[in-house]
Design a protein around this motif. Structure first.
Motif, PDB file in Angstrom:
ATOM      1  N   ARG A  77       2.593 -10.502   6.252  1.00  0.00           N
ATOM      2  CA  ARG A  77       1.654  -9.614   5.580  1.00  0.00           C
ATOM      3  C   ARG A  77       0.908 -10.321   4.461  1.00  0.00           C
ATOM      4  N   GLN A  91      -3.891  -6.344   4.115  1.00  0.00           N
ATOM      5  CA  GLN A  91      -3.068  -6.204   2.920  1.00  0.00           C
ATOM      6  C   GLN A  91      -3.812  -6.639   1.661  1.00  0.00           C
ATOM      7  N   SER A 150       0.279  -1.905  -1.229  1.00  0.00           N
ATOM      8  CA  SER A 150       0.028  -3.187  -0.564  1.00  0.00           C
ATOM      9  C   SER A 150       1.210  -4.100  -0.817  1.00  0.00           C
ATOM     10  N   ASP A 151       1.478  -4.992   0.126  1.00  0.00           N
ATOM     11  CA  ASP A 151       2.567  -5.946  -0.020  1.00  0.00           C
ATOM     12  C   ASP A 151       2.140  -7.205  -0.764  1.00  0.00           C
TER      13      ASP A 151
END
Length: 239
Positions: free
Chosen positions: A181, A187, A204-205
């Motif tokens: 990700r 992302q 979001s990562d």
């Protein structure tokens, strides 16, 4: 660094009958889904976030980016008509930048605006979800356009490579492998959309500073290398 004639030719190519049908079909489907869901279930923030995050940002935006990014230059290289463009006294970086700006404009128009509309239809922009996802769609449109335009200059199978990245890498590996990700345009865009929405509405990562840095690096790097590829193509033709 913007050439009106190149822009006009690119717009004409992107909005031709076949591509225009696909470009209009995807946003129309999103709006239809939004109307149907709102009618059947009412306003719900979780449902709105799921549709906008999964279908809109996860599928529709990258597909439109593939169509616009690769279509901005790929067909001209494939059929050889790019030779006529390269014969003009126009700097190669200007050609690439103009085509990129057109691709970005088309992608934003057919993705960010429908996402905003769908968000308002789904939950009336509760928690700024519609605005947040629209911002994410607009940011993603820039990076996707640059990446897929680059694909159009390096391979005749740009659409295939674009679909592999969008649907396999981001949608499949991005959901199954947490580390992947970090290398996901989706992302990165969500990190900026997160700032436009209410706290906790979008996640979001990737942290915002890293996301901004990666977005700038990808967009600038892809644009620069696409210009080099076009220059190499010109030299090969002249030889």
């Amino acid at each position: 660094m913007f050439h009106p004639t190149v822009a006009r030719l690119t717009y004409r190519a992107l909005l031709g009958r076949r591509r225009a049908m696909i470009l209009f079909a995807l946003p129309a489907l999103l709006v239809i889904i939004a109307v149907a869901v709102r009618t059947l279930t009412g306003a719900d923030d979780t449902t709105a976030g799921g549709i906008l995050g999964t279908f809109a940002l996860g599928t529709m935006v990258p597909l439109i980016g593939v169509i616009a990014g690769t279509g901005a230059i790929g067909p001209e290289i494939d059929d050889g008509s790019v030779v006529y463009l390269l014969a003009k006294p126009v700097p190669r970086p200007t050609i690439i930048l103009t085509k990129l700006l057109v691709a970005i404009g088309v992608t934003v128009a057919f993705s960010a605006i429908p996402v905003l509309l769908a968000g308002f239809l789904l939950n009336g922009n509760s928690q700024q979800i519609a605005v947040g996802y629209a911002v994410a769609a607009a940011i993603a449109s820039i990076a996707y356009s640059a990446l897929f335009l680059l694909f159009g200059t390096i391979t005749r199978h740009a659409v295939v490579f674009g679909l592999v990245y969008a649907l396999v890498w981001e949608s499949l590996f991005g959901n199954l492998v947490p580390g992947a990700r970090t290398l996901s345009i989706q992302q990165w865009a969500l990190a900026l959309g997160q700032k436009a929405a209410a706290e906790g509405a979008i996640s979001s990562d990737v942290q915002l500073p890293l996301a901004v840095g990666l977005l700038v690096a990808l967009t600038a790097g892809a644009t620069w290398y696409a210009s080099r590829r076009l220059k190499a193509l010109t030299l090969a033709g002249e030889e």
